[in-house]
Design a protein around this motif. Structure first.
Motif, mmCIF file in Angstrom:
data_model
loop_
_atom_site.group_PDB
_atom_site.id
_atom_site.type_symbol
_atom_site.label_atom_id
_atom_site.label_comp_id
_atom_site.label_asym_id
_atom_site.label_seq_id
_atom_site.Cartn_x
_atom_site.Cartn_y
_atom_site.Cartn_z
ATOM 1 N N THR A 179 0.827 -1.200 0.000
ATOM 2 C CA THR A 179 0.000 0.000 0.000
ATOM 3 C C THR A 179 0.867 1.258 0.000
ATOM 4 N N GLY A 180 1.979 1.215 0.724
ATOM 5 C CA GLY A 180 2.910 2.338 0.677
ATOM 6 C C GLY A 180 3.499 2.523 -0.707
ATOM 7 N N ALA A 181 3.782 1.410 -1.371
ATOM 8 C CA ALA A 181 4.299 1.473 -2.736
ATOM 9 C C ALA A 181 3.290 2.123 -3.667
ATOM 10 N N ALA A 182 2.001 1.834 -3.451
ATOM 11 C CA ALA A 182 0.960 2.434 -4.289
ATOM 12 C C ALA A 182 0.957 3.946 -4.139
ATOM 13 N N GLY A 183 1.066 4.418 -2.899
ATOM 14 C CA GLY A 183 1.050 5.852 -2.675
ATOM 15 C C GLY A 183 2.241 6.578 -3.267
ATOM 16 N N ILE A 184 3.386 5.928 -3.250
ATOM 17 C CA ILE A 184 4.601 6.596 -3.707
ATOM 18 C C ILE A 184 4.825 6.428 -5.209
ATOM 19 N N THR A 185 4.434 5.276 -5.773
ATOM 20 C CA THR A 185 4.638 5.048 -7.206
ATOM 21 C C THR A 185 3.530 5.654 -8.053
ATOM 22 N N GLY A 186 2.456 6.163 -7.405
ATOM 23 C CA GLY A 186 1.374 6.776 -8.164
ATOM 24 C C GLY A 186 1.840 7.841 -9.141
ATOM 25 N N PRO A 187 2.680 8.799 -8.702
ATOM 26 C CA PRO A 187 3.154 9.810 -9.655
ATOM 27 C C PRO A 187 3.917 9.224 -10.834
ATOM 28 N N LEU A 188 4.673 8.147 -10.623
ATOM 29 C CA LEU A 188 5.398 7.521 -11.729
ATOM 30 C C LEU A 188 4.433 6.919 -12.736
ATOM 31 N N LEU A 189 3.463 6.133 -12.241
ATOM 32 C CA LEU A 189 2.489 5.526 -13.135
ATOM 33 C C LEU A 189 1.669 6.587 -13.848
ATOM 34 N N GLY A 190 1.238 7.597 -13.097
ATOM 35 C CA GLY A 190 0.474 8.668 -13.717
ATOM 36 C C GLY A 190 1.257 9.396 -14.787
ATOM 37 N N PHE B 187 9.125 20.628 -6.366
ATOM 38 C CA PHE B 187 10.430 21.269 -6.568
ATOM 39 C C PHE B 187 11.147 20.723 -7.792
ATOM 40 N N ILE B 188 11.201 19.410 -7.940
ATOM 41 C CA ILE B 188 11.989 18.860 -9.040
ATOM 42 C C ILE B 188 11.325 19.084 -10.401
ATOM 43 N N GLN B 189 10.020 19.388 -10.412
ATOM 44 C CA GLN B 189 9.375 19.698 -11.685
ATOM 45 C C GLN B 189 9.415 21.195 -11.986
ATOM 46 N N GLN B 190 8.974 22.012 -11.028
ATOM 47 C CA GLN B 190 8.859 23.437 -11.301
ATOM 48 C C GLN B 190 10.182 24.183 -11.242
ATOM 49 N N THR B 191 11.092 23.745 -10.378
ATOM 50 C CA THR B 191 12.374 24.446 -10.232
ATOM 51 C C THR B 191 13.497 23.751 -10.986
ATOM 52 N N ALA B 192 13.607 22.429 -10.846
ATOM 53 C CA ALA B 192 14.697 21.695 -11.493
ATOM 54 C C ALA B 192 14.370 21.273 -12.917
ATOM 55 N N GLY B 193 13.094 21.377 -13.343
ATOM 56 C CA GLY B 193 12.727 21.122 -14.726
ATOM 57 C C GLY B 193 12.527 19.671 -15.099
ATOM 58 N N PHE B 194 12.288 18.781 -14.141
ATOM 59 C CA PHE B 194 12.030 17.375 -14.461
ATOM 60 C C PHE B 194 10.644 17.234 -15.096
ATOM 61 N N SER B 195 10.492 16.253 -15.998
ATOM 62 C CA SER B 195 9.169 15.916 -16.519
ATOM 63 C C SER B 195 8.389 15.149 -15.459
ATOM 64 N N ALA B 196 7.087 14.952 -15.704
ATOM 65 C CA ALA B 196 6.263 14.223 -14.743
ATOM 66 C C ALA B 196 6.763 12.792 -14.567
ATOM 67 N N THR B 197 7.150 12.167 -15.668
ATOM 68 C CA THR B 197 7.638 10.780 -15.587
ATOM 69 C C THR B 197 8.967 10.718 -14.833
ATOM 70 N N LEU B 198 9.875 11.629 -15.128
ATOM 71 C CA LEU B 198 11.160 11.643 -14.429
ATOM 72 C C LEU B 198 10.979 11.950 -12.944
ATOM 73 N N ALA B 199 10.007 12.807 -12.632
ATOM 74 C CA ALA B 199 9.734 13.098 -11.225
ATOM 75 C C ALA B 199 9.280 11.839 -10.499
ATOM 76 N N GLY B 200 8.455 11.029 -11.174
ATOM 77 C CA GLY B 200 8.032 9.768 -10.572
ATOM 78 C C GLY B 200 9.190 8.813 -10.372
ATOM 79 N N ILE B 201 10.069 8.735 -11.353
ATOM 80 C CA ILE B 201 11.232 7.855 -11.249
ATOM 81 C C ILE B 201 12.162 8.316 -10.127
ATOM 82 N N ALA B 202 12.304 9.619 -9.985
ATOM 83 C CA ALA B 202 13.211 10.166 -8.971
ATOM 84 C C ALA B 202 12.770 9.821 -7.556
ATOM 85 N N THR B 203 11.462 9.642 -7.362
ATOM 86 C CA THR B 203 10.953 9.330 -6.021
ATOM 87 C C THR B 203 10.650 7.841 -5.847
ATOM 88 N N LEU B 204 11.139 7.019 -6.761
ATOM 89 C CA LEU B 204 10.890 5.577 -6.699
ATOM 90 C C LEU B 204 11.722 4.834 -5.646
#
Length: 460
Positions: A140-151, A285-302
């Protein structure tokens, strides 16, 4: 583990997985939604807020329904409701339809988590229970954290609508498994539904939650905030008064006389408030300031997800043997140190140096903490109250997250840039440290790790 226990654990994991996943997968899809449906920021806020308001407001009622009408029955109703509302979200032709569907979806999600965790508590005991909760927590914790990556992947490659439609697959699998399972133990005493308490509790939680979510859109002197806030606080006070006097209360206040339940929920406020605040800040922060895409932001928090999947079950088993106190103390401190390591993040972000070590340490801290915390809280009360106990703990964690995220603007000074981000992760670390201190001071290991404390069902 017997066949029945494997089925119950799988059902519990899949049921909770869709609810936790949907709570986190939406954020990265919001720009795509409003690009197609229109409405801008206001629609984006309500797509998220509608789900959280009904989920947070109804989760206590759901726990009571679980204990009164049977955990499997309520779980089945929740799954069917979640599936139907997911389809409504996926095919929504307008923003208004999507918001209403999300409102209904949050109500269905409230039925899933308390019942799923309660069937684990009633099916497993002792060390096996701690290990089962650890496994449930990891997934369940994995679901909450990997949601942005899947999305991010679905939005970037296919359509935002699939983040809702994909829910149908695990729901159908879970309903099929439920037809194969044997009868799950239910409480011998089935309480009457406390309708007045349910209404007062929902308003008492929903009003302040609405005010906290909307405080950035209205001033605190606005009736749009004052009416739900004052009305909610008054309803909550009336709820406590009513529950003390009701012969069969929705929330037995005697639960809080159990030391581990009371202090465990205080620790939950700080730990889960920090968790919501920290990962929200990182994603923005990593999307708006560092310029990561949504997918990369998900990978970064994996990385925390992978650490939790690998270690949560093991730490849950250790807590079952040695008690939860050490793990609930050390885990938040480890996670807090991880957030402190992120304070040096800059606009020209070197992820591997400035974020990765801290994120990895946060994952380790969560793996140490979450399963023992859940087992320590729910294992301390009578199994007959597992449904409402789970609902209380989930409500506490949701409200803690809402409050902490509502404070982002104040803590960051208006923006999550290179100046604001360090302040937010520092505050996150402080919350984690406080959670560890509360656990050290308040939590006590059972006399034997496999013999939880008990409490009566009489109202306080």
């Amino acid at each position: 583990m017997t066949r029945q226990q494997r089925l119950v654990l799988t059902i519990a994991i899949l049921s909770s997985f869709v609810a936790f996943l949907d709570g986190s997968v939406v954020n990265v899809a919001l720009p795509a939604m409003t690009k197609e449906l229109g409405g801008g920021l206001i629609v984006q806020q309500w797509v998220v807020d509608a789900y959280l308001i009904t989920l947070g407001s109804l989760i206590l009622l759901a726990g009571s329904l679980s204990d009164a009408f049977g955990r499997i029955r309520i779980l089945r109703i929740g799954l069917i409701g979640f599936g139907v509302t997911s389809i409504l979200c996926a095919v929504a032709p307008t923003a208004e339809v999507l918001i209403v569907a999300r409102l209904l979806q949050g109500g269905a999600a409230a039925l899933l988590v308390p019942s799923s965790l309660a069937i684990i508590i009633s099916t497993f005991s002792g060390v096996a229970q701690g290990k089962a909760i650890g496994t449930w927590t990891a997934w369940t914790g994995a679901a909450g954290i990997t949601g942005p990556l899947l999305g991010g992947v679905l939005v970037d490659t296919l359509s935002w609508r699939l983040i809702f439609a994909i829910n149908i697959i695990p729901i159908l699998v879970t309903l099929w498994l439920m037809m194969r399972t044997d009868r799950v133990p239910e409480p011998e005493h089935r309480p009457r539904i406390d309708v007045v308490g349910a209404v007062l509790g929902a308003v008492g939680l929903g009003g302040p939650v609405f005010a906290l979510i909307e405080q950035e859109r209205y001033s605190w002197s606005s009736p749009m905030l004052l009416v739900p806030l004052i009305g909610g606080v008054a309803s909550f006070v009336a709820f406590l008064w009513w529950e003390r006097r009701h012969p069969d209360p929705m929330l037995p206040l005697s639960l809080f006389r159990v030391r581990n339940f009371g202090y465990g929920n205080i620790a939950t406020v700080f730990i889960y408030g920090a968790l919501s605040l920290g990962f929200f800040a990182i994603a923005v922060f990593i999307q708006q300031t560092a310029g990561f895409s949504a997918t990369l932001a998900g990978i970064a928090t994996l990385p925390p997800t992978l650490v939790m999947l690998a270690l949560s079950s093991w730490f849950g088993k250790l807590a079952g043997k040695h008690g939860p106190r050490l793990f609930m103390t050390v885990g938040p401190i480890v996670a807090g140190v991880g957030f402190l390591l992120m304070m040096g993040a800059q606009q020209d972000l070197n992820y591997w140096v400035q974020l990765f070590p801290g994120i990895l340490l946060v994952g380790l801290g969560l793996a140490i903490t979450v399963a023992p915390l859940t087992a320590g809280i729910l294992g301390s009360i009578d199994p007959a109250h597992a449904g409402i106990g789970s609902a209380v703990n989930n409500a506490v964690s949701r409200v803690a997250g809402l409050v902490s995220i509502a404070l982002v603007g104040i803590i960051a000074g208006g923006a999550l840039g290179v100046d604001g981000f360090p302040r937010v992760v520092l505050a996150t670390a402080v919350f984690m440290f406080v959670g560890g201190v509360v656990s050290f001071v308040g939590i006590r290991n059972p006399r034997t790790a496999t013999a939880p404390e008990t409490t009566t069902s009489s109202p306080a």
